[in-house]
Design a protein around this motif. Structure first.
Motif, PDB file in Angstrom:
ATOM      1  N   SER A   1      66.689 -55.011  10.381  1.00  0.00           N
ATOM      2  CA  SER A   1      65.695 -56.220  11.092  1.00  0.00           C
ATOM      3  C   SER A   1      66.536 -57.232  10.698  1.00  0.00           C
ATOM      4  O   SER A   1      66.510 -58.350  11.715  1.00  0.00           O
ATOM      5  CB  SER A   1      64.672 -56.304   9.779  1.00  0.00           C
ATOM      6  N   GLY A   2      67.362 -57.667   9.614  1.00  0.00           N
ATOM      7  CA  GLY A   2      68.068 -58.573   9.409  1.00  0.00           C
ATOM      8  C   GLY A   2      69.224 -58.700  10.522  1.00  0.00           C
ATOM      9  O   GLY A   2      69.542 -59.973  11.209  1.00  0.00           O
ATOM     10  N   GLU A   3      69.843 -57.681  11.031  1.00  0.00           N
ATOM     11  CA  GLU A   3      70.641 -57.750  12.317  1.00  0.00           C
ATOM     12  C   GLU A   3      70.131 -58.344  13.354  1.00  0.00           C
ATOM     13  O   GLU A   3      70.735 -58.843  14.165  1.00  0.00           O
ATOM     14  CB  GLU A   3      71.501 -56.219  12.271  1.00  0.00           C
ATOM     15  N   LEU A   4      68.839 -57.623  13.840  1.00  0.00           N
ATOM     16  CA  LEU A   4      68.178 -58.099  14.937  1.00  0.00           C
ATOM     17  C   LEU A   4      67.950 -59.547  14.872  1.00  0.00           C
ATOM     18  O   LEU A   4      67.969 -60.179  16.191  1.00  0.00           O
ATOM     19  CB  LEU A   4      66.992 -57.189  14.943  1.00  0.00           C
ATOM     20  N   GLU A   5      67.507 -60.090  13.632  1.00  0.00           N
ATOM     21  CA  GLU A   5      66.964 -61.427  13.685  1.00  0.00           C
ATOM     22  C   GLU A   5      68.313 -62.267  13.674  1.00  0.00           C
ATOM     23  O   GLU A   5      68.308 -63.456  14.388  1.00  0.00           O
ATOM     24  CB  GLU A   5      66.283 -61.616  12.300  1.00  0.00           C
ATOM     25  N   ILE A   6      69.458 -61.887  13.139  1.00  0.00           N
ATOM     26  CA  ILE A   6      70.520 -62.753  13.440  1.00  0.00           C
ATOM     27  C   ILE A   6      71.188 -62.897  14.901  1.00  0.00           C
ATOM     28  O   ILE A   6      71.788 -63.907  15.219  1.00  0.00           O
ATOM     29  CB  ILE A   6      71.886 -62.562  12.324  1.00  0.00           C
ATOM     30  N   SER A   7      70.999 -61.688  15.601  1.00  0.00           N
ATOM     31  CA  SER A   7      71.265 -61.623  16.895  1.00  0.00           C
ATOM     32  C   SER A   7      70.329 -62.639  17.813  1.00  0.00           C
ATOM     33  O   SER A   7      70.874 -63.279  18.664  1.00  0.00           O
ATOM     34  CB  SER A   7      71.119 -60.339  17.485  1.00  0.00           C
TER      35      SER A   7
ATOM     36  N   GLU B   1      78.134 -54.162  16.968  1.00  0.00           N
ATOM     37  CA  GLU B   1      76.940 -53.918  17.125  1.00  0.00           C
ATOM     38  C   GLU B   1      76.106 -55.317  17.512  1.00  0.00           C
ATOM     39  O   GLU B   1      75.208 -55.388  18.517  1.00  0.00           O
ATOM     40  CB  GLU B   1      76.112 -52.872  16.111  1.00  0.00           C
ATOM     41  N   ILE B   2      76.277 -56.082  16.582  1.00  0.00           N
ATOM     42  CA  ILE B   2      75.317 -57.335  16.837  1.00  0.00           C
ATOM     43  C   ILE B   2      76.016 -58.088  18.043  1.00  0.00           C
ATOM     44  O   ILE B   2      75.066 -58.598  18.864  1.00  0.00           O
ATOM     45  CB  ILE B   2      75.721 -58.345  15.670  1.00  0.00           C
ATOM     46  N   THR B   3      77.199 -57.988  18.864  1.00  0.00           N
ATOM     47  CA  THR B   3      77.605 -58.321  19.971  1.00  0.00           C
ATOM     48  C   THR B   3      76.765 -57.809  20.977  1.00  0.00           C
ATOM     49  O   THR B   3      76.352 -58.713  22.064  1.00  0.00           O
ATOM     50  CB  THR B   3      79.276 -58.092  19.908  1.00  0.00           C
TER      51      THR B   3
ATOM     52  N   LEU C   1      74.016 -59.714  23.704  1.00  0.00           N
ATOM     53  CA  LEU C   1      74.296 -59.711  25.332  1.00  0.00           C
ATOM     54  C   LEU C   1      72.954 -59.191  25.724  1.00  0.00           C
ATOM     55  O   LEU C   1      72.537 -59.824  26.803  1.00  0.00           O
ATOM     56  CB  LEU C   1      75.441 -58.686  25.564  1.00  0.00           C
ATOM     57  N   ILE C   2      72.323 -58.262  25.191  1.00  0.00           N
ATOM     58  CA  ILE C   2      71.087 -57.521  25.888  1.00  0.00           C
ATOM     59  C   ILE C   2      69.892 -59.030  25.740  1.00  0.00           C
ATOM     60  O   ILE C   2      69.381 -58.975  26.869  1.00  0.00           O
ATOM     61  CB  ILE C   2      70.590 -56.384  24.973  1.00  0.00           C
ATOM     62  N   ILE C   3      70.095 -59.530  24.829  1.00  0.00           N
ATOM     63  CA  ILE C   3      68.929 -60.541  24.265  1.00  0.00           C
ATOM     64  C   ILE C   3      69.337 -61.782  25.433  1.00  0.00           C
ATOM     65  O   ILE C   3      68.211 -62.060  26.156  1.00  0.00           O
ATOM     66  CB  ILE C   3      68.954 -61.105  23.068  1.00  0.00           C
ATOM     67  N   ALA C   4      70.484 -62.021  25.449  1.00  0.00           N
ATOM     68  CA  ALA C   4      71.093 -63.183  26.339  1.00  0.00           C
ATOM     69  C   ALA C   4      70.734 -62.861  27.839  1.00  0.00           C
ATOM     70  O   ALA C   4      70.273 -63.752  28.603  1.00  0.00           O
ATOM     71  CB  ALA C   4      72.320 -63.448  26.455  1.00  0.00           C
ATOM     72  N   PHE C   5      71.100 -61.634  28.425  1.00  0.00           N
ATOM     73  CA  PHE C   5      70.576 -61.543  29.820  1.00  0.00           C
ATOM     74  C   PHE C   5      69.218 -61.395  30.182  1.00  0.00           C
ATOM     75  O   PHE C   5      68.674 -61.278  31.390  1.00  0.00           O
ATOM     76  CB  PHE C   5      71.147 -59.988  30.152  1.00  0.00           C
ATOM     77  N   SER C   6      68.359 -61.168  28.968  1.00  0.00           N
ATOM     78  CA  SER C   6      66.832 -61.350  29.391  1.00  0.00           C
ATOM     79  C   SER C   6      66.249 -62.479  29.809  1.00  0.00           C
ATOM     80  O   SER C   6      65.298 -62.882  30.502  1.00  0.00           O
ATOM     81  CB  SER C   6      66.007 -60.898  27.899  1.00  0.00           C
ATOM     82  N   TYR C   7      67.243 -63.437  29.538  1.00  0.00           N
ATOM     83  CA  TYR C   7      66.890 -64.895  29.978  1.00  0.00           C
ATOM     84  C   TYR C   7      66.887 -65.238  31.464  1.00  0.00           C
ATOM     85  O   TYR C   7      66.500 -66.196  31.908  1.00  0.00           O
ATOM     86  CB  TYR C   7      67.675 -66.059  29.299  1.00  0.00           C
TER      87      TYR C   7
ATOM     88  N   GLY D   1      66.131 -47.886  16.933  1.00  0.00           N
ATOM     89  CA  GLY D   1      67.075 -48.795  16.240  1.00  0.00           C
ATOM     90  C   GLY D   1      66.958 -50.183  16.794  1.00  0.00           C
ATOM     91  O   GLY D   1      66.084 -50.516  17.758  1.00  0.00           O
ATOM     92  N   ALA D   2      67.721 -51.074  16.271  1.00  0.00           N
ATOM     93  CA  ALA D   2      67.793 -52.467  16.856  1.00  0.00           C
ATOM     94  C   ALA D   2      68.198 -52.598  18.103  1.00  0.00           C
ATOM     95  O   ALA D   2      67.567 -53.625  19.054  1.00  0.00           O
ATOM     96  CB  ALA D   2      68.643 -53.408  15.941  1.00  0.00           C
ATOM     97  N   PHE D   3      69.060 -51.846  18.705  1.00  0.00           N
ATOM     98  CA  PHE D   3      69.273 -52.012  20.248  1.00  0.00           C
ATOM     99  C   PHE D   3      67.979 -51.590  20.856  1.00  0.00           C
ATOM    100  O   PHE D   3      67.776 -52.436  22.069  1.00  0.00           O
ATOM    101  CB  PHE D   3      70.303 -50.664  20.719  1.00  0.00           C
ATOM    102  N   TYR D   4      67.158 -50.783  20.719  1.00  0.00           N
ATOM    103  CA  TYR D   4      65.987 -50.429  21.567  1.00  0.00           C
ATOM    104  C   TYR D   4      64.961 -51.795  21.470  1.00  0.00           C
ATOM    105  O   TYR D   4      64.631 -52.113  22.408  1.00  0.00           O
ATOM    106  CB  TYR D   4      65.251 -49.260  20.663  1.00  0.00           C
ATOM    107  N   PHE D   5      64.801 -52.340  20.279  1.00  0.00           N
ATOM    108  CA  PHE D   5      63.596 -53.498  20.288  1.00  0.00           C
ATOM    109  C   PHE D   5      64.584 -54.859  20.793  1.00  0.00           C
ATOM    110  O   PHE D   5      63.760 -55.425  21.194  1.00  0.00           O
ATOM    111  CB  PHE D   5      63.462 -53.512  18.652  1.00  0.00           C
ATOM    112  N   ALA D   6      65.688 -54.935  20.928  1.00  0.00           N
ATOM    113  CA  ALA D   6      66.373 -55.775  21.717  1.00  0.00           C
ATOM    114  C   ALA D   6      66.166 -55.519  23.065  1.00  0.00           C
ATOM    115  O   ALA D   6      65.894 -56.462  24.142  1.00  0.00           O
ATOM    116  CB  ALA D   6      68.110 -55.969  21.451  1.00  0.00           C
ATOM    117  N   GLY D   7      66.251 -54.253  23.646  1.00  0.00           N
ATOM    118  CA  GLY D   7      65.768 -53.979  25.032  1.00  0.00           C
ATOM    119  C   GLY D   7      64.350 -54.267  25.417  1.00  0.00           C
ATOM    120  O   GLY D   7      64.219 -54.585  26.557  1.00  0.00           O
TER     121      GLY D   7
END
Length: 422
Positions: free
Chosen positions: A42-48, A111-113, A117-123, A168-174
């Protein structure tokens, strides 16, 4: 004459209902996501999210409030305003995406990188927010409500599937990417159905683009400072205490910011078009409306503080597993911040109407400096309790103390409190 028209309150009603729906869904699914990921992931997702959040003002360019204001003040120019804003937002997305890709190419990836990128491209899909600005200015937020509730249901289904499969965190970023993509598609569907706006008539205007960017520059700077301001705690916590502690504190942020601030903000934003209208026509009515809004959000802020002070432990114990027990003390402290934040939100709307947003920049520079200093002093020694105190005190300085530092700012506050106009 009534303080607000039925149409004004109806617009605010849709805002608030939307936030209540998000609250209900958030209360149900977000603890499940935190529990499924655990404190570390959760911390890794939030810091991303925090890293992308620092760039968010450059994606949005500070145009949201300015675009709404211009649509209220100059409704006949709607096609130029919306078309120009859309293109400006698209250009900012392309430029920032290229910068992120170049940076990623020349640095070591982690992994955070990839999550960033996934979150950024959602913009890319958040460019459609410009359509939302149009409906807000027209006091027809019900169309935005329809779009966001449909999106909310789809996202809930996808999130629940991820929780059940322990992704994992990748999925929820997606999921964030999916959310904004669906929202964009539904917005265009609503536009076609409602026939409120003809997208083929949108146009670009270079002089208008220049005016919009000049007007929005203080807000862009302010928003950048705000996201950096809010991310300071994440970075300090991650540095001194680790990702697990960041995940714990993200629960505090979720309960206070996502659930409660959003409802107070919805009330303010829902009535803002009515506030902007009377600023040009009737300063006395304008002051009365400000006072009414200040009273309502102040009472709501006190209720938030009382609720989490007495029931915060119960919420944490019943909704989260034992790895989040450390969130209890900071929650009781940070729960009192909304009182100060709501005052600041109203003050910002007043500055938007006055076109004096440079004051907002100074306000948040001070808040950012105070928050950084307090985090540096408090977090290493008092851990998450120190982080909560740092945030609370910095919000008090940003939204209350700053207003009273100089005579001109004090006069603005008296306008809110005493129904006086200059």
């Amino acid at each position: 004459m009534s303080l607000f028209s039925k149409k004004d309150f109806a617009n605010a009603k849709w805002y608030i209902i939307e936030k209540v729906c998000q609250l209900i869904v958030g209360i149900y699914i977000t603890p499940k996501i935190f529990n499924s990921l655990g404190a570390f992931n959760s911390g890794e997702l939030e810091i991303s999210k925090a890293i992308v959040g620092v760039l968010a003002p450059f994606f949005f360019l500070g145009l949201s409030a300015i675009c709404i204001r211009e649509l209220v003040f100059k409704p006949k120019m709607k096609n130029q305003i919306i078309g120009t804003t859309l293109l400006l937002r698209l250009c900012s997305f392309v430029l920032l995406s290229l910068c992120l890709l170049i940076y990623t190419y020349f640095t070591n990836t982690s992994e955070i990188t990839f999550i960033v990128l996934i979150i950024a491209f959602s913009y890319l899909f958040r460019i459609s927010d410009v359509i939302e600005y149009f409906f807000v200015a027209k006091k027809k937020y019900k169309y935005v409500f329809i779009c966001k509730v449909i999106t909310l249901i789809l996202v809930l289904i996808v999130q629940y599937y991820g929780v059940e499969r322990n992704f994992g965190a990748f999925y929820f970023a997606g999921v964030l990417f999916f959310e904004f993509a669906m929202q964009t598609l539904i917005y265009f569907g609503v536009i076609v159905y409602s026939k409120e706006l003809n997208l083929t008539k949108l146009s670009w205007s270079f002089p208008l683009a220049k005016d919009l960017l000049v007007s929005a520059l203080p807000l862009l700077l302010t928003n950048f400072i705000i996201v950096f301001y809010l991310a300071i705690d994440d970075f300090f916590i991650n540095t001194y205490l680790g990702s697990a502690a960041n995940g714990v504190f993200s629960v505090v942020n979720f309960l206070v910011i996502f659930i409660t601030w959003s409802i107070g903000a919805a009330f303010i934003y829902g009535l803002y078009p009515a506030l902007a209208e009377c600023y040009l026509k009737d300063k006395i009515l304008y002051a009365k409306r400000l006072k009414f809004m200040l009273t309502v959000v102040s009472v709501f802020g006190i209720c938030i503080g009382l609720f989490y002070t007495f029931l915060g432990d119960y919420v944490i114990s019943t909704q989260y597993d034992k790895s989040f027990e450390a969130a209890k003390p900071p929650l009781k402290i940070f729960a009192w911040a909304p009182i100060f934040v709501f005052v600041g939100m109203l003050f910002e709307k007043h500055l938007v109407n006055q076109n004096k947003l440079n004051r907002n920049v100074y306000r948040f520079i001070l808040g950012c400096a105070v928050n950084t200093s307090l985090c540096f002093l408090f977090i290493p020694k008092y851990h998450l309790i120190g982080a909560a105190f740092a945030l609370l005190l910095s919000h008090f300085v940003t939204n209350i103390v700053f207003v009273f530092l100089f005579k001109s700012y004090r006069q603005d506050m008296w306008l809110l409190l005493l129904n006086k106009t200059k």
